[in-house]
Design a protein around this motif. Structure first.
Motif, PDB file in Angstrom:
ATOM      1  N   MET A 124      36.156  21.564  23.949  1.00  0.00           N
ATOM      2  CA  MET A 124      37.208  21.956  23.007  1.00  0.00           C
ATOM      3  C   MET A 124      36.624  22.115  21.597  1.00  0.00           C
ATOM      4  N   TYR A 125      35.764  21.214  21.220  1.00  0.00           N
ATOM      5  CA  TYR A 125      35.147  21.246  19.894  1.00  0.00           C
ATOM      6  C   TYR A 125      34.110  22.366  19.811  1.00  0.00           C
ATOM      7  N   GLU A 126      33.373  22.528  20.886  1.00  0.00           N
ATOM      8  CA  GLU A 126      32.380  23.600  20.929  1.00  0.00           C
ATOM      9  C   GLU A 126      33.056  24.962  20.800  1.00  0.00           C
ATOM     10  N   LEU A 127      34.238  25.085  21.393  1.00  0.00           N
ATOM     11  CA  LEU A 127      34.948  26.365  21.363  1.00  0.00           C
ATOM     12  C   LEU A 127      35.392  26.731  19.953  1.00  0.00           C
ATOM     13  N   ILE A 128      35.940  25.776  19.211  1.00  0.00           N
ATOM     14  CA  ILE A 128      36.397  26.150  17.867  1.00  0.00           C
ATOM     15  C   ILE A 128      35.212  26.471  16.958  1.00  0.00           C
ATOM     16  N   LEU A 131      30.481  28.849  13.161  1.00  0.00           N
ATOM     17  CA  LEU A 131      29.874  27.886  12.246  1.00  0.00           C
ATOM     18  C   LEU A 131      29.222  26.758  13.043  1.00  0.00           C
ATOM     19  N   PRO A 132      28.174  26.153  12.493  1.00  0.00           N
ATOM     20  CA  PRO A 132      27.617  24.952  13.114  1.00  0.00           C
ATOM     21  C   PRO A 132      28.464  23.741  12.732  1.00  0.00           C
ATOM     22  N   GLY A 133      28.385  22.684  13.526  1.00  0.00           N
ATOM     23  CA  GLY A 133      29.140  21.482  13.227  1.00  0.00           C
ATOM     24  C   GLY A 133      28.810  20.898  11.870  1.00  0.00           C
ATOM     25  N   GLU A 134      27.567  21.053  11.442  1.00  0.00           N
ATOM     26  CA  GLU A 134      27.136  20.479  10.169  1.00  0.00           C
ATOM     27  C   GLU A 134      27.859  21.074   8.960  1.00  0.00           C
ATOM     28  N   ASP A 135      28.542  22.201   9.151  1.00  0.00           N
ATOM     29  CA  ASP A 135      29.295  22.819   8.054  1.00  0.00           C
ATOM     30  C   ASP A 135      30.744  22.321   7.991  1.00  0.00           C
ATOM     31  N   LEU A 178      37.581  11.739  17.355  1.00  0.00           N
ATOM     32  CA  LEU A 178      36.578  12.011  16.326  1.00  0.00           C
ATOM     33  C   LEU A 178      35.157  11.976  16.866  1.00  0.00           C
ATOM     34  N   ARG A 179      34.927  11.182  17.885  1.00  0.00           N
ATOM     35  CA  ARG A 179      33.553  10.965  18.355  1.00  0.00           C
ATOM     36  C   ARG A 179      32.864  12.249  18.843  1.00  0.00           C
ATOM     37  N   PRO A 180      33.542  13.111  19.632  1.00  0.00           N
ATOM     38  CA  PRO A 180      32.866  14.351  20.042  1.00  0.00           C
ATOM     39  C   PRO A 180      32.544  15.255  18.864  1.00  0.00           C
ATOM     40  N   ALA A 181      33.391  15.237  17.829  1.00  0.00           N
ATOM     41  CA  ALA A 181      33.115  16.033  16.631  1.00  0.00           C
ATOM     42  C   ALA A 181      31.863  15.511  15.926  1.00  0.00           C
ATOM     43  N   GLN A 182      31.755  14.198  15.838  1.00  0.00           N
ATOM     44  CA  GLN A 182      30.575  13.594  15.217  1.00  0.00           C
ATOM     45  C   GLN A 182      29.314  13.962  15.989  1.00  0.00           C
ATOM     46  N   ALA A 183      29.414  13.998  17.314  1.00  0.00           N
ATOM     47  CA  ALA A 183      28.252  14.331  18.141  1.00  0.00           C
ATOM     48  C   ALA A 183      27.763  15.751  17.898  1.00  0.00           C
ATOM     49  N   LEU A 184      28.654  16.613  17.409  1.00  0.00           N
ATOM     50  CA  LEU A 184      28.290  17.998  17.109  1.00  0.00           C
ATOM     51  C   LEU A 184      27.897  18.185  15.646  1.00  0.00           C
ATOM     52  N   GLY A 185      27.806  17.081  14.909  1.00  0.00           N
ATOM     53  CA  GLY A 185      27.356  17.153  13.526  1.00  0.00           C
ATOM     54  C   GLY A 185      28.455  17.232  12.494  1.00  0.00           C
ATOM     55  N   MET A 186      29.720  17.215  12.926  1.00  0.00           N
ATOM     56  CA  MET A 186      30.815  17.286  11.962  1.00  0.00           C
ATOM     57  C   MET A 186      30.980  15.962  11.235  1.00  0.00           C
ATOM     58  N   ALA A 187      31.365  16.035   9.970  1.00  0.00           N
ATOM     59  CA  ALA A 187      31.876  14.860   9.277  1.00  0.00           C
ATOM     60  C   ALA A 187      33.312  14.650   9.753  1.00  0.00           C
TER      61      ALA A 187
END
Length: 209
Positions: free
Chosen positions: A148-152, A158-162, A173-182
């Motif tokens: 779900m997070y990878e899809l958005i 954009l990369p997760g770090e952005d 929140l944890r899967p978002a963090q794993a993709l580099g999101m704050a």
């Protein structure tokens, strides 16, 4: 460097408290406090059914019928009645608008619960408010599934770090963090907008339009 994209959950983030709405429903229906949690969140079959509803594999009316039997109440528009007191949270909706007006990308990532007879998103034009709006039922996915997070991120290009992701459920929140999101665990608009301002480099307290 500040992040350049804000991704938010809907229920409980862009709306007033879901828990408060549930308690009000219980009081109206003459149910004991915690009755909805016991019949819904603590019942394995209802948890399974809810996950299927969020993935778009079960109709809302079928969920209502099953939950109504569990609670011993009328099933007519049950989800709509459970969350009848839930309203858009103006400061958080404004924060999204301010972020977008400032040139940031904004996205919605929401576990939906069907759109009829009750539409959780009524009152907000998702296409107008977001650069990308992903509802779980449209894709057969649900948070916290990583896809779900990878899809958005793919849709936003954009990369997760952005990105910064806001949700009222710690587990989401944890899967978002794993993709580099704050990430920001939402509890109230004041704290969330302050933290988002730090992460995004934009003051989100008022809509400049």
């Amino acid at each position: 460097m500040p992040r350049t994209c804000l991704i938010v959950d809907f229920g409980g983030v862009l709306t007033t408290s879901l828990d408060d709405a549930v308690r009000a429903f219980e009081e109206r229906e003459g149910l004991f406090e915690g009755a909805v949690a016991k019949a819904w969140y603590l019942d394995p079959e209802m948890v399974r059914l809810t996950h299927e509803l969020e993935r778009g594999r079960v109709a809302q009316v079928d969920w209502n019928r099953r939950a109504g039997r569990r609670l011993g109440v009328d099933s007519t528009n049950l989800l709509g009645r459970i969350f009848a007191d839930c309203r858009l949270d103006a400061p958080m909706v404004s924060a999204v608008a301010v972020a977008r007006a400032a040139g940031l990308r904004v996205g919605l990532l929401s576990n939906s619960m069907g759109l009829t007879p009750w539409n959780m998103y009524q009152g907000l034009d998702l296409d107008a408010a977001f650069d990308a709006a992903l509802l779980s039922e449209w894709h057969g996915l649900r948070k916290p599934e990583p896809a779900m997070y990878e899809l958005i991120l793919k849709v936003l290009e954009l990369p997760g770090e952005d990105c910064v992701f806001v949700d009222d459920n710690l587990g989401n929140l944890r899967p978002a963090q794993a993709l580099g999101m704050a990430t920001v665990l939402h509890r109230n608009a004041e704290d969330s907008t302050a933290r988002l301002g730090e992460l995004l480099g934009v003051t989100l307290g008022s809509d400049p339009r």
